[in-house]
Scaffold this active site. Structure first.
Site, short mmCIF file in Angstrom:
data_model
loop_
_atom_site.label_atom_id
_atom_site.label_comp_id
_atom_site.label_asym_id
_atom_site.label_seq_id
_atom_site.Cartn_x
_atom_site.Cartn_y
_atom_site.Cartn_z
N CYS A 110 -0.34 50.91 30.96
CA CYS A 110 0.40 50.24 30.10
C CYS A 110 -0.31 49.30 29.07
O CYS A 110 -1.43 48.65 29.30
CB CYS A 110 1.28 49.10 31.32
N CYS A 131 -1.06 45.85 28.80
CA CYS A 131 -1.62 45.28 30.03
C CYS A 131 -3.15 45.58 29.61
O CYS A 131 -4.08 44.61 29.89
CB CYS A 131 -1.49 46.19 31.11
N CYS A 136 4.29 15.42 16.99
CA CYS A 136 3.34 16.11 16.51
C CYS A 136 3.03 17.73 17.34
O CYS A 136 2.40 17.39 18.39
CB CYS A 136 2.19 15.50 15.91
N CYS A 147 -0.62 18.57 18.39
CA CYS A 147 -1.11 17.35 19.31
C CYS A 147 -0.56 17.90 20.73
O CYS A 147 -1.38 17.86 21.63
CB CYS A 147 -0.20 16.06 19.15
#
Ligand SMILES: *[C@@H]1O[C@H](CO)[C@@H](O)[C@H](O)[C@H]1NC(C)=O
Length: 793
Positions: A586, A589, A698, A701
């Site tokens: 895949c 992946c 924020c 943050c």
């Protein structure tokens, strides 16, 4: 008894046969489609792919087939084939896994007919112009030859205006410098990394020099004048005072002279032709001219009465020109003269089997192996190789396998080829698999002798007992294989002493490749004693090295059903596990894997990281209800039920995003501070503190919060970590001089009663960076502390 034995034998034979039929079926159904659709072979180069696609596109495009309702779908098919095969990584994936490894939408978008007619592959029909892609670019421009490269975009009208001139210019400069083109629409990264921001951009590249941009007008003459400045070409004016000594000096080092004599009558070579020849013959033949109107005596002596051009081979006797091989040219054409002079030069040295061993032990060599005379290796241009490789101390020679068949067969050389010997004997060599032209050979030779990749065969193939080896199983006709080789060489230099590097040609050593069940090329495998690790990443030295580093220090636990049960389900109450459920075929992946490993390394063991191969352990994945690949789950600490988990639903699957997500599950360690304990605990205590000043609204943050938790953990026991909510306690932040969120500040204890309220600014949002800064600062403070205590004593 007899019967059952026979039956068993027959059974086994069937297994073998079935296996072969099965693998053939895989090859046929996965490989032939796209190549067949475009009518090309699996060995096609990118230029050939573009040319084949362009031809089909012009014929099958829906714009030209408006009465055919299936035209769109038909065109999508060939467009998809083209989009996949033109991309080195997708092409490899397709070769290996067929369509199932690819994104369904690949090639879902195409251009108008006129795009393919006028804007597509515009230099593909010009043999003198090399369209470079990202895999070829560095090798070409570092080969030692001068390159003039046109970075263009198919949509730009100035680029189209320039095209006819560029073609003519390329024809004229052929043999003197290399002319390249980069299609910036196809090679976005390459152009961006080179800082190309307008089209066309013309640059000169020469090894050891910064690229030079061309700013002049785009006329043929100006381009030639500019390019000539970068050709090292010295034309000596010869006269009575320097004539003999100049000739003798060159002759002494085996170099002959090409001299054009300019008299009152007849034609001598023009100044530009002289310069060009000097450039083309640089290092091989000295080029000069003589003015017979001022050097009449000298010309008389040489019996030159009208203008003439002649080659004087080393040791030529001026009194007897004809006998000593002096040759006069009737042509005034640069290329004709160049060709004739090159033919006069001695051929590359023919090595004998007796001396081979000795010479290969003491020197680096690039050797042309032939079986008898071979026209393809008898190009005059190859005589330049000795000059071009002198700087790398590589000698160039020939070896005729007919003179000693056993020598060649012991090296498994059965076909004409070129090989680089690294100066460590007969065994340490690498066969060249690119084109046999001067610049590819130079690039290969330089690269090979300085790296540690060798060509493997049954005799030196790594066994179980040896040190770790990286083996690249490949086929010489496969373009992605060729693109990988320079990256392997790069990686081999950096991994020297840890892993040895070898390549195995599956077209010669079929048995060995079958034994290792190689189904697609290239397949790259690390053998470490009895362990075998297949490399699935991109074709880049960086990722190969990362892969090796991860083998030496695995950061991700490869889980089996047993270890999954014991380690993940049976984890302790303070343990967290992150698990990646994947399938090897895949695409997403594969893209995740290096990021997953990087994340694991960056987590420093705070969270356990594992992966489950759902192709290998499908029943485990079924039992865990894994629905799609990759599936990322986190098994938290302090659980009531060990089976409970969280699934990652974020868009980004890079190591940073994944790490933040994982860290957010760790119990908080940083103390939330109030004005009171900011004053008492931080400023007035004898502890060191690092603080995160933030605001709840924020975004950055929030992103940073888990990273700061990571800081808190890494500094446990040395520095305390705290957080200040600047919305709730604005005045703390104001007095600390906070101007942006989040801000990190360090408050070290330096012996005073109260710390400075402003602290020390730490300019980073990366946990390891912050920890390094803080630790370094502490080191300095401790030293100062010691020194001042000594002073007090
Ligand atoms: C090879 O295996 C040894 C022993 O298991 C290990 O210490 C070493 O790191 C491995 N090296 C590589 C490159 O995988």
């Amino acid at each position: 008894m007899m019967v059952s034995l026979t039956a068993r034998a027959a059974n086994r034979r069937c297994t073998v046969l079935c296996f072969i039929i099965f693998s053939l079926a895989v090859l046929v159904c996965t490989d032939d489609n796209y190549y067949d659709l475009l009518g090309i072979s699996r060995a096609s180069s990118s230029r050939e792919i573009r040319q084949a696609f362009k031809k089909l596109a012009l014929k099958l495009h829906p714009d030209k087939n408006q009465n055919d309702p299936t035209a769109h779908d038909k065109f999508l098919k060939i467009n998809r084939a083209y989009e996949v095969l033109k991309d080195e990584d997708l092409r490899k994936k397709y070769d290996k896994y067929g369509e199932k490894g690819l994104d369904e939408n690949q090639g879902g978008h195409y251009e108008s007919w006129s795009f393919y007619r006028y804007d597509f592959g515009i230099y593909d029909d010009d043999p003198e112009i090399f369209t470079l892609d990202k895999g070829e670019f560095d090798g070409a421009t570092n080969s030692g030859e001068v390159w003039f490269v046109n970075f263009y975009s198919p949509g730009c009208s100035h680029c189209h205006d320039l095209a006819p001139t560029w073609r003519e210019f390329a024809k004229e400069m052929d043999g003197l410098i290399r002319i390249g083109a980069v299609n910036c629409r196809d090679e976005r990264m390459l152009c961006r990394n080179r800082g190309i921001n307008s089209y066309p951009s013309l640059y000169i590249f020469k090894a050891g020099m910064n690229p030079v941009k061309y700013f002049g007008d785009r006329s043929h003459g100006s381009l030639v004048n500019f390019a000539m400045k970068y050709v090292s070409s010295a034309v000596t004016e010869l006269w009575a005072g320097n004539f003999r000594s100049s000739l003798e000096n060159s002759f002494a080092s085996g170099v002959g002279w090409l001299i054009t004599f300019c008299a009152d009558s007849g034609d001598c070579l023009s100044t530009q032709t002289r310069l060009k020849l000097a450039g083309m013959l640089d290092g091989l033949v000295s080029v000069g001219w003589m003015d017979c109107t001022t050097q009449a005596d000298l010309c008389d002596n040489l019996e030159i009465t009208t203008s003439a051009t002649a080659y004087f081979p080393p040791g030529a006797n001026l009194a007897d020109k004809e006998k000593s091989g002096v040759l006069f040219f009737s042509s005034l054409d640069t290329k004709e003269i160049y060709k004739e002079v090159m033919e006069l030069l001695p051929n590359l040295e023919m090595l004998s089997s007796d001396s081979l061993k000795d010479r290969l032990t003491h020197h680096r060599w690039l050797i042309f192996f032939t079986h008898g005379y071979d026209q393809q290796f008898d190009l005059p241009d190859f005589k330049k190789l000795n000059v071009l490789l002198r700087g790398e101390h590589v000698q160039v020679g020939r070896f005729d396998c007919q003179s000693s068949p056993s020598t060649c067969s012991s090296l498994y050389i059965h076909k004409p080829c070129v090989a680089a010997f690294k100066g460590k004997g007969v065994k340490d060599f690498e066969i060249h698999h690119g084109k046999t032209n001067v610049y590819e050979l130079v690039t290969f030779a330089k690269d090979s002798v300085n790296s540690h990749v060798i060509t493997l065969g049954p005799k030196n193939f790594p066994g179980n007992e040896r040190e770790p080896w990286l083996v690249d199983f490949f086929a010489p006709w496969c373009p992605p294989c060729k693109a990988l080789l320079p990256e392997l060489r790069k990686a081999s230099k950096r991994a020297f002493g840890q892993v040895r590097f070898g390549t195995l040609d599956c077209t010669i050593h079929e048995g060995l490749c079958n034994m290792h069940n190689i189904r697609a090329y290239p397949t790259t495998v690390v053998f470490n004693q009895s362990n075998i690790h297949e490399y699935e990443g991109h074709h880049s030295a960086e990722q190969i090295l990362e892969f090796i580093e991860d083998l030496r220090n695995p950061s991700v636990v490869t889980l089996t059903p047993t270890t999954f049960r014991e380690l993940v389900k049976g984890r302790g109450h303070d343990e967290i596990w992150m698990v990646d459920y994947y399938a090897p075929w895949c695409g997403p992946c594969q893209a995740l894997m290096p990021e997953w490993k990087r994340m694991a390394r960056n987590l420093n063991g705070l969270i356990n990281v594992g992966s489950v191969d759902c192709q290998k352990y499908s029943s485990l994945c079924n039992q865990e209800y894994v629905q799609a690949y990759p599936e990322i789950r986190l098994y938290p600490a302090n659980f009531k039920n060990p089976n409970s988990y969280q699934t990652y639903n974020g868009w980004q699957r890079d190591s940073y995003a994944l790490k933040s997500w994982g860290l957010s599950f760790l119990p908080k360690m940083a103390t939330e501070l109030t004005p009171e304990n900011f004053n008492e605990k931080v400023l007035k205590s004898q502890d060191h503190w690092v603080l995160d000043f933030y605001a709840p609204w924020c975004g950055p943050c929030k992103q940073f919060a888990p990273e700061f938790e990571f800081v808190a953990r890494l500094l446990t026991g040395k520095v305390k970590a705290g957080k200040v909510d600047c919305q709730a306690y604005g005045h703390i932040c104001q007095s600390a001089g906070i101007r942006a969120y989040p801000t990190v500040k360090f408050y070290p204890y330096v012996g005073s009663k109260k710390k400075n309220v402003e602290g020390e600014h730490v300019d980073s949002r990366d946990a390891k960076d912050i920890v390094n800064t803080v630790t370094a600062r502490l080191g300095v403070l401790q030293k100062q502390n010691k020194a001042s205590r000594k002073d007090e004593l």
